[in-house]
Motif scaffolding. Structure first.
Motif, PDB file in Angstrom:
ATOM      1  N   VAL A  25       0.858  -1.178   0.000  1.00  0.00           N
ATOM      2  CA  VAL A  25       0.000   0.000   0.000  1.00  0.00           C
ATOM      3  C   VAL A  25       0.899   1.234   0.000  1.00  0.00           C
ATOM      4  CG1 VAL A  25      -1.814   1.256   1.212  1.00  0.00           C
ATOM      5  CG2 VAL A  25      -1.770  -1.250   1.277  1.00  0.00           C
ATOM      6  N   LEU A  26       0.648   2.139  -0.946  1.00  0.00           N
ATOM      7  CA  LEU A  26       1.472   3.343  -1.074  1.00  0.00           C
ATOM      8  C   LEU A  26       0.618   4.589  -0.931  1.00  0.00           C
ATOM      9  CD1 LEU A  26       2.524   1.087  -3.386  1.00  0.00           C
ATOM     10  CD2 LEU A  26       4.343   2.769  -3.597  1.00  0.00           C
ATOM     11  N   ASP A  27       1.168   5.576  -0.263  1.00  0.00           N
ATOM     12  CA  ASP A  27       0.502   6.866  -0.097  1.00  0.00           C
ATOM     13  C   ASP A  27       1.466   7.950  -0.560  1.00  0.00           C
ATOM     14  OD1 ASP A  27      -1.030   9.010   0.572  1.00  0.00           O
ATOM     15  OD2 ASP A  27      -1.043   8.657   2.723  1.00  0.00           O
ATOM     16  N   GLY A  28       1.154   8.565  -1.705  1.00  0.00           N
ATOM     17  CA  GLY A  28       2.048   9.576  -2.252  1.00  0.00           C
ATOM     18  C   GLY A  28       3.391   9.013  -2.662  1.00  0.00           C
ATOM     19  N   GLY A  29       3.399   7.765  -3.105  1.00  0.00           N
ATOM     20  CA  GLY A  29       4.640   7.129  -3.519  1.00  0.00           C
ATOM     21  C   GLY A  29       5.416   6.478  -2.395  1.00  0.00           C
ATOM     22  N   GLU A  30       5.029   6.708  -1.136  1.00  0.00           N
ATOM     23  CA  GLU A  30       5.701   6.130   0.018  1.00  0.00           C
ATOM     24  C   GLU A  30       4.967   4.856   0.452  1.00  0.00           C
ATOM     25  OE1 GLU A  30       8.474   7.061   1.608  1.00  0.00           O
ATOM     26  OE2 GLU A  30       8.816   8.718   0.211  1.00  0.00           O
ATOM     27  N   VAL A  31       5.718   3.771   0.660  1.00  0.00           N
ATOM     28  CA  VAL A  31       5.126   2.505   1.103  1.00  0.00           C
ATOM     29  C   VAL A  31       4.710   2.635   2.559  1.00  0.00           C
ATOM     30  CG1 VAL A  31       5.534   0.059   1.503  1.00  0.00           C
ATOM     31  CG2 VAL A  31       6.498   1.166  -0.521  1.00  0.00           C
ATOM     32  N   VAL A  32       3.446   2.310   2.858  1.00  0.00           N
ATOM     33  CA  VAL A  32       2.938   2.451   4.231  1.00  0.00           C
ATOM     34  C   VAL A  32       2.550   1.115   4.857  1.00  0.00           C
ATOM     35  CG1 VAL A  32       2.156   4.811   3.898  1.00  0.00           C
ATOM     36  CG2 VAL A  32       0.601   2.932   3.370  1.00  0.00           C
ATOM     37  N   ASP A  33       2.299   0.080   4.034  1.00  0.00           N
ATOM     38  CA  ASP A  33       1.887  -1.204   4.614  1.00  0.00           C
ATOM     39  C   ASP A  33       2.010  -2.297   3.571  1.00  0.00           C
ATOM     40  OD1 ASP A  33       0.994  -3.034   6.444  1.00  0.00           O
ATOM     41  OD2 ASP A  33      -0.949  -2.094   6.798  1.00  0.00           O
ATOM     42  N   GLN A  60      -1.843   0.783  -4.968  1.00  0.00           N
ATOM     43  CA  GLN A  60      -1.480  -0.589  -4.648  1.00  0.00           C
ATOM     44  C   GLN A  60      -0.424  -1.099  -5.632  1.00  0.00           C
ATOM     45  OE1 GLN A  60      -4.861  -3.168  -4.532  1.00  0.00           O
ATOM     46  NE2 GLN A  60      -5.977  -1.963  -3.012  1.00  0.00           N
ATOM     47  N   ARG A  61       0.502  -1.885  -5.101  1.00  0.00           N
ATOM     48  CA  ARG A  61       1.502  -2.538  -5.937  1.00  0.00           C
ATOM     49  C   ARG A  61       1.390  -4.037  -5.685  1.00  0.00           C
ATOM     50  NH1 ARG A  61       8.027  -1.790  -5.320  1.00  0.00           N
ATOM     51  NH2 ARG A  61       8.661  -3.418  -6.800  1.00  0.00           N
ATOM     52  N   GLU A  62       0.872  -4.776  -6.674  1.00  0.00           N
ATOM     53  CA  GLU A  62       0.495  -6.173  -6.476  1.00  0.00           C
ATOM     54  C   GLU A  62       1.682  -7.118  -6.711  1.00  0.00           C
ATOM     55  OE1 GLU A  62      -2.807  -6.872  -9.011  1.00  0.00           O
ATOM     56  OE2 GLU A  62      -4.165  -5.569  -7.882  1.00  0.00           O
ATOM     57  N   PHE A  63       1.597  -8.306  -6.065  1.00  0.00           N
ATOM     58  CA  PHE A  63       2.616  -9.341  -6.187  1.00  0.00           C
ATOM     59  C   PHE A  63       1.940 -10.701  -6.355  1.00  0.00           C
ATOM     60  CE2 PHE A  63       4.715  -5.860  -4.106  1.00  0.00           C
ATOM     61  CZ  PHE A  63       6.035  -5.920  -4.534  1.00  0.00           C
ATOM     62  N   GLU A  64       2.672 -11.653  -6.906  1.00  0.00           N
ATOM     63  CA  GLU A  64       2.115 -12.988  -7.129  1.00  0.00           C
ATOM     64  C   GLU A  64       1.904 -13.731  -5.817  1.00  0.00           C
ATOM     65  OE1 GLU A  64       4.433 -15.232  -9.840  1.00  0.00           O
ATOM     66  OE2 GLU A  64       4.158 -13.849 -11.520  1.00  0.00           O
ATOM     67  N   SER A  65       2.786 -13.520  -4.851  1.00  0.00           N
ATOM     68  CA  SER A  65       2.661 -14.206  -3.563  1.00  0.00           C
ATOM     69  C   SER A  65       2.880 -13.210  -2.430  1.00  0.00           C
ATOM     70  CB  SER A  65       3.693 -15.338  -3.446  1.00  0.00           C
ATOM     71  OG  SER A  65       5.005 -14.812  -3.334  1.00  0.00           O
ATOM     72  N   PHE A  66       2.379 -13.569  -1.275  1.00  0.00           N
ATOM     73  CA  PHE A  66       2.536 -12.697  -0.113  1.00  0.00           C
ATOM     74  C   PHE A  66       4.001 -12.626   0.313  1.00  0.00           C
ATOM     75  CE2 PHE A  66       1.392 -11.750   4.544  1.00  0.00           C
ATOM     76  CZ  PHE A  66       1.300 -10.384   4.287  1.00  0.00           C
ATOM     77  N   SER A  67       4.750 -13.741   0.174  1.00  0.00           N
ATOM     78  CA  SER A  67       6.173 -13.729   0.506  1.00  0.00           C
ATOM     79  C   SER A  67       6.921 -12.703  -0.325  1.00  0.00           C
ATOM     80  CB  SER A  67       6.790 -15.116   0.313  1.00  0.00           C
ATOM     81  OG  SER A  67       6.579 -15.938   1.436  1.00  0.00           O
TER      82      SER A  67
END
Length: 667
Positions: free
Chosen positions: A239-247, A261-268
């Motif tokens: 989760v990004l807010d203004g380009g900064e990753v927050v969670d 949001q920046r999605e990935f194939e797996s949670f790892s």
């Protein structure tokens, strides 16, 4: 950015590891940092898999290249000897706690690799009988010993928000005196983000009083719990807010609607990327700084802290006057009971059972008449604000304020206490600002004061009277002394304990008699907490390897050498009569450092802001002499004039500030 995985994150990772690790064979293990281990696995369908376990923080598969040390420490060496070639038989989460378990079979042996992700967590290997083969970090707490050969004990079971019944949920909410979001966090074992998500999905404001919810609202909260904790892993992303990753989350949360949001194939993969960003930031912040730069940062932090406290105390003084009538009525009720001969504990008990509105306002009343009073900030017709009551005695932003008052004083006198505290903080801030200007001037000249020239003429100063005892000066300027043994305990009692002083001791034997020299002045809470840390750290609890303990506070006149009839007091022992104020679960730990031309030691909060260089010490495996030599070598790296250093902070001087028993430098 969050610092560690939540129980929901652990559940999502365990689900992923069950798919990828079951049936895989264990390869080599590496230790990348004091709290960080990588274990490799070989899967027939997926090839090599590297699993990263960091005590108290995270567990996930990693694909980031990391340099392993050529000579592995003890823990990964043990893992290699016990686990290499073994097969993964199961991966699971213990209940809904932040504990992940990997069961490994190797021949007739069966092991359990455990990663504790909660604060002060650990990484451990257990044998088939549940005994600890070896922990990554040997630790001992009041109810848990994480040491080789000890039977492993899980933390007390936590309530599972995934399976809690409506009746149990209703009971938790009804018995709470806090707002909804805080009740969910404390009562149902979840992080703040997920508690806010539950409130959002239930259509309730997070600051609603938990006990005020209707039956229909409780049903909505129960339904929201099922929705939130049934998500597990559906769409892992940053989760990004203004380009900064927050969670980093395993599934979408409504509280983050509208954020990038920046999605990935797996949670790892998402976790690996999230924590690698923190690792990079840590490496940047670990860039060596000069002593002047470190001093400047410390002074800037202190100035901001002084400024914040100054504003807080001024605001609380105004709050006392704003609610003059309410405060006066509470003080009058307590004074009336005291005049009738009741103790403060009896007065508090009667208030608790009187059924009047005042009972909800008095949060605490100790044996000295100090009370914590909660005031409702809402006048008739006012709108409900969005703030909360601060349980630490601070000012609430919307719903109420918690005031620390003395029932023996008038309303104006209680207000003046806050104003005086504000003035003290202002004075400290002004002094720190002057020191900061001098530090900046030295940095701009790119040179510090001529240490060697001025220190070459150093003459050993005459020790103060209190330096033959254990001692420190508190953050508020109060001298605190403690005995080194039975003889010095007796000396402190006989020569230096006055009726106006305060004394601290532990229930456990083998502790110093600790005395706060008050000089007749009121002692701030910060000094009391530092003295409590001092009393616990220099007690037998340290020698036992415990990381926290209890102690109590009394007036000097309550300490006596007169035993009960028929009893006998051994040397160094005392009798305490009357009520005691307890400090529970006080963390142990001391700091040592050089302040000016003097070695000082004691509670971390009192020593570190004054000393440069300095080190923090915790219970460990090194003798006092061995650790003192290491600390001296560390100081020698920071100081050019070795003759001056030896005169100020010799190995013997350092030993005199170390607690009894084994120790080590923290971190």
């Amino acid at each position: 950015m969050k610092k560690a995985m939540s129980n929901v994150d652990v559940a999502a990772v365990v689900e992923e590891l069950q798919e990828k690790l079951l049936g895989a064979f264990v390869g080599k293990s590496y230790q990348l940092a004091p709290d960080r281990v990588v274990v490799s696995f070989q899967s027939s369908g997926r090839g090599k898999i590297d699993l990263l376990l960091e005590a108290g923080r995270r567990i996930h598969i990693t694909e980031k290249p990391r340099e392993a040390p050529k000579m592995p420490p003890q823990f990964p060496t043990m893992l290699r000897s016990r686990l290499s070639g073994g097969r993964v038989a199961a991966v699971r989460q213990h209940g809904f706690d932040r504990v992940a378990e990997i069961e490994i079979e190797r021949g007739d042996d069966r092991y359990l690799l455990i990663a504790e992700i909660f604060p002060k967590g650990n990484v451990l290997l257990l044998d088939d009988y549940g005994r600890i083969v070896l922990p990554l970090r040997p630790l001992a707490f009041r109810d848990r010993k994480l040491l080789a050969g000890e039977k492993y004990r899980y933390r007390d079971d936590q309530l599972d928000p995934r399976s809690i019944s409506k009746n149990d949920l209703a009971f938790i909410l009804a018995s709470s005196d806090s707002e909804l979001v805080r009740t969910l966090v404390r009562g149902l074992n979840m992080g703040g983000t997920y508690a806010e998500e539950v409130c959002h999905r239930a259509g309730l404001h997070k600051t609603e009083p938990a006990h005020s919810l209707t039956g229909e609202e409780i049903d909505r909260v129960h339904q929201a719990l099922g929705e939130v904790f049934g998500l597990v892993q559906t769409d892992p992303h940053l989760v990004l807010d203004g380009g900064e990753v927050v969670d980093v989350v395993p599934a979408p949360l409504a509280v983050y609607n509208g954020l990038e949001q920046r999605e990935f194939e797996s949670f790892s993969q998402a976790l690996d990327e999230f924590f690698s960003l923190e690792e990079a930031e840590e490496e940047r912040s670990a860039k060596p700084k000069t002593a002047l730069e470190r001093r400047k940062e410390m002074q800037e932090r202190s100035i901001q802290e002084f400024r914040d406290k100054e504003r807080e105390y001024s605001s609380l003084g105004e709050k006392v006057y704003e609610r003059y009538g309410e405060v006066e009525s509470v003080l009058a009720a307590i004074s009336k009971g005291f005049e009738k001969g009741f103790t403060y504990s009896e007065i508090l008990a009667k208030i608790r059972t009187c059924g009047l509105p005042i009972a909800d306002k008095i949060l605490a009343l100790d044996y000295q008449g100090e009370l914590r009073l909660r005031l409702d900030d809402l006048a008739d017709g006012d709108d409900v604000g969005g703030g909360t009551v601060d349980d630490t005695g601070g000012k609430g932003e919307g719903r109420g304020a918690v005031l620390e008052l003395n029932s023996k004083l008038t309303v104006p006198q209680n207000a003046q206490r806050y104003y005086d505290r504000a003035k003290e903080q202002a004075k400290k801030r002004e002094g720190a600002e002057k020191a900061l200007k001098e530090t900046i001037r030295l940095i701009e000249r790119k040179e510090g004061p001529e240490k060697v020239k001025t220190r070459a003429v150093y003459r050993r100063r005459k020790p103060k009277w209190y330096e033959r005892f254990r001692w420190f000066t508190s953050s508020d300027g109060f001298l605190v002394i403690g005995g080194r043994d039975a003889t010095t305990n007796e000396e402190i009692y006989a020569k230096y304990l006055e009726k106006r002083d305060l004394a601290l001791h532990t229930d456990a034997p083998g502790a110093p008699l600790v005395v706060i020299k008050t000089l007749g002045e009121g002692v701030p809470e910060e000094t009391l907490e530092e003295a409590a840390s001092f009393a616990v750290s220099y007690s037998s609890l340290w020698k036992a390897g415990l990381f926290e303990g209890d102690c109590y506070l009394v007036n000097g006149e309550q300490v006596t050498k007169t035993p009960e009839p028929g009893e006998f007091l051994k040397k160094g022992a005392f009798v305490v009569r009357g009520e005691r104020r307890y400090f529970r679960d006080v963390p142990v730990g001391v700091a040592l450092g050089i302040a000016g031309d003097q070695l000082i030691g004691g509670p971390v909060a009192a020593v570190k802001p004054k000393a440069d260089p300095s080190v923090e010490v915790e219970p460990g495996e090194l003798s006092a002499e061995d650790l003192a030599k290491r600390i001296y070598r560390y100081f020698a790296e920071k100081e050019e004039d070795r003759r001056w250093l030896k005169a100020v902070a010799s190995v013997d001087a350092i030993v005199s500030f170390l607690p009894p028993g084994g120790s080590r430098v923290k971190g």
